[in-house]
Design a protein around this motif. Structure first.
Motif, PDB file in Angstrom:
ATOM      1  N   THR A 295       0.755  -1.087   0.068  1.00  0.00           N
ATOM      2  CA  THR A 295      -0.131   0.049  -0.062  1.00  0.00           C
ATOM      3  C   THR A 295       0.684   0.997   0.088  1.00  0.00           C
ATOM      4  O   THR A 295       0.663   2.307  -0.490  1.00  0.00           O
ATOM      5  N   ASN A 296       1.829   1.281   1.018  1.00  0.00           N
ATOM      6  CA  ASN A 296       2.777   2.365   1.100  1.00  0.00           C
ATOM      7  C   ASN A 296       4.051   2.131   1.367  1.00  0.00           C
ATOM      8  O   ASN A 296       4.502   2.102   2.548  1.00  0.00           O
ATOM      9  N   PRO A 297       4.889   1.582   0.379  1.00  0.00           N
ATOM     10  CA  PRO A 297       6.445   1.101   0.640  1.00  0.00           C
ATOM     11  C   PRO A 297       7.281   2.191   1.339  1.00  0.00           C
ATOM     12  O   PRO A 297       8.197   1.697   2.247  1.00  0.00           O
ATOM     13  N   GLU A 298       6.922   3.445   1.373  1.00  0.00           N
ATOM     14  CA  GLU A 298       7.854   4.302   1.966  1.00  0.00           C
ATOM     15  C   GLU A 298       7.413   4.576   3.503  1.00  0.00           C
ATOM     16  O   GLU A 298       8.124   5.071   4.164  1.00  0.00           O
ATOM     17  N   PHE A 299       6.424   3.931   3.857  1.00  0.00           N
ATOM     18  CA  PHE A 299       5.969   4.061   5.312  1.00  0.00           C
ATOM     19  C   PHE A 299       6.355   2.764   6.017  1.00  0.00           C
ATOM     20  O   PHE A 299       5.940   1.884   6.005  1.00  0.00           O
ATOM     21  N   GLY A 300       7.385   3.094   6.663  1.00  0.00           N
ATOM     22  CA  GLY A 300       7.832   2.221   7.744  1.00  0.00           C
ATOM     23  C   GLY A 300       8.036   2.422   9.328  1.00  0.00           C
ATOM     24  O   GLY A 300       8.258   1.678  10.061  1.00  0.00           O
ATOM     25  N   ASP A 301       7.562   3.777   9.663  1.00  0.00           N
ATOM     26  CA  ASP A 301       7.801   4.016  10.934  1.00  0.00           C
ATOM     27  C   ASP A 301       6.309   3.880  11.805  1.00  0.00           C
ATOM     28  O   ASP A 301       5.499   4.687  12.078  1.00  0.00           O
ATOM     29  N   TYR A 302       6.286   2.771  11.942  1.00  0.00           N
ATOM     30  CA  TYR A 302       5.147   2.044  12.836  1.00  0.00           C
ATOM     31  C   TYR A 302       5.364   0.601  13.351  1.00  0.00           C
ATOM     32  O   TYR A 302       6.645   0.159  13.043  1.00  0.00           O
ATOM     33  N   PHE A 303       4.567   0.146  14.346  1.00  0.00           N
ATOM     34  CA  PHE A 303       5.046  -0.970  15.053  1.00  0.00           C
ATOM     35  C   PHE A 303       3.811  -1.724  15.605  1.00  0.00           C
ATOM     36  O   PHE A 303       2.611  -0.943  15.145  1.00  0.00           O
TER      37      PHE A 303
END
Length: 432
Positions: A295-303
């Motif tokens: 969906t949003n490969p640039e978004f990784g700042d979550y857990f």
């Protein structure tokens, strides 16, 4: 046979059918059972694999190509996606053109196909040594025991290269919640969201899973299983307290749109809202990480975190556990032996590692699960494997439908918790 999801779940995702749609599945599958010569003509394609999960499509296609190079056996992968998968599988059962291999997910949805003879019992192969590729928990959750509440003949009809747990996905920028110190209790979770003005969302199709997980704060696995088998009441405090959490979210003003979205695309829409950074937190399953990558490969700042402990609880909360992505072999196809060989190869450690790395899923092989290089976003879900609920029963379709509907009515103020439990108990009584 695992708890579901509802999957599954459940399963990328576990689709929870209405009782009506399940009846259609049963009718179509049973129609296939009454016909003769229901083999699949695969022609020049070799094997056909109908895949439910877009999240694993790239890994599965890559592995199928490697298998063809290795053995000369061609494998055609068809991926209609999670929404269209079940209707297309129904159509194939009706036309007696089932694929050689197909994805398995929520047990309540797959049971009609199993009962109609569209699945090979793999018990003997697993007992002959294949079982070493799977954790004991995944095997137990895949097993239909004698007298199971879905009426499936005892056996194991699917194998899985994924282990699935449930919990919350958290965007720290929107919620103010830190991965280093997540909320210790459900009350702290709600209060933190409220203080930040952040929103939480859960799809109606996922409400059976969160309710089962929250109820484990007060109920043991045996007590939960007794309820699902119709031997204990839904009106126990554990179930009552679980539904109360949904009301608490609403009353604190943190439930997105003051409602629980439903409909065929409810869970994909909830996930999309999170991965496009519109939602602070959602209830999800481990396969959601693969959805986020697409969906949003640039978004990784979550857990991810497991379900927080509830104030006054008797036990630590435990995620429902289900076998995740996997496969069923059609014994009526033209190539059942070749299909079995391919699926066995897919579940070997080397191939499971490809799924884990490419599709970002938790593997089912014991050594990989214990020592895998888990992406940071999966850490919370992975922690849930250690004490996940493992039982040999699942929700019946009528109960799934009732939980979904009553959860939505509850947050809309159309019913009370006690009234909701009465309705769910009635659904349980009809199918127990």
């Amino acid at each position: 046979m695992g708890t579901k999801s509802t999957a599954r779940g459940a399963r990328r995702r576990t689709i929870i059918a209405t009782a009506g749609s399940l009846a259609i599945v049963g009718a179509l599958a049973l129609a296939g059972c009454s016909s003769s010569g229901e083999s699949t003509d695969t022609g020049d394609a070799g094997l056909t694999f109908m895949n439910q999960s877009r999240g694993q499509e790239a890994a599965l296609t890559k592995l199928a190509q490697q298998y063809t190079e290795k053995t000369g056996v061609k494998v055609a992968i068809e991926t209609p996606g999670p929404v269209d998968y079940l209707p297309k599988l129904q159509a194939k059962a009706q036309s007696r053109a089932m694929p050689d291999i197909y994805s398995s997910f929520d047990a309540s949805q797959m049971a009609p196909f199993y009962k109609a003879g569209w699945a090979t019992d793999l018990s003997a192969e697993l007992n002959a040594g294949w079982s070493k590729n799977f954790s004991p928990a995944v095997l137990r959750m895949s097993t239909f025991q004698e007298g199971n509440n879905l009426g499936v003949k005892p056996g194991i009809y699917s194998v899985h290269w994924e282990t699935q747990t449930y919990g919350f996905l958290i965007n720290p920028a929107l919620t103010g919640i830190s991965a280093k110190k997540p909320p210790a209790t459900t009350t702290e979770f709600i209060d933190t969201l409220a203080a930040k003005g952040a929103k939480f969302s859960i799809a109606a199709s996922q409400t059976p899973n969160i309710i089962q997980g929250l109820a484990s704060n007060w109920l043991t696995d045996a007590e939960i299983e007794a309820t699902l088998n119709g031997k204990s009441s839904w009106k126990q405090d554990g179930w009552r307290n679980a539904f109360q959490f949904l009301l608490d979210l609403k009353r604190a003003g943190v439930l997105a749109n003051d409602s629980i979205p439903g409909g065929q695309d409810d869970h994909p829409n909830v996930e999309s809202s999170f991965f496009t950074k519109q939602m602070g937190a959602i209830f999800d399953a481990a396969p959601g990480i693969a959805v986020g990558l697409r969906t949003n490969p640039e978004f990784g700042d979550y857990f991810s975190i497991g379900l927080p402990k509830a104030p006054g609880s008797a036990h630590d909360p435990r995620s429902p556990g289900i076998p995740g992505k996997g496969a069923v072999i059609n014994p009526r196809g033209d190539h059942p032996k070749e299909a079995l060989a391919f699926v066995k190869w897919l579940t070997e450690p080397e191939q499971q590692a490809v799924f884990a790395k490419t599709a970002r899923i938790l593997p089912s092989h014991p050594e990989l699960l214990a020592g895998a290089d888990i992406p940071s976003q999966l850490v919370g879900f992975a922690a849930g494997v250690k004490n996940m609920q493992i039982m040999s029963t699942t929700f019946t379709p009528d109960v799934i439908t009732a939980i979904k509907a009553e959860s939505q009515r509850l947050v809309l103020g159309e019913t009370t918790v006690d009234q909701a439990l009465t309705t769910i108990q009635a659904a349980q009584d009809r199918t127990s």
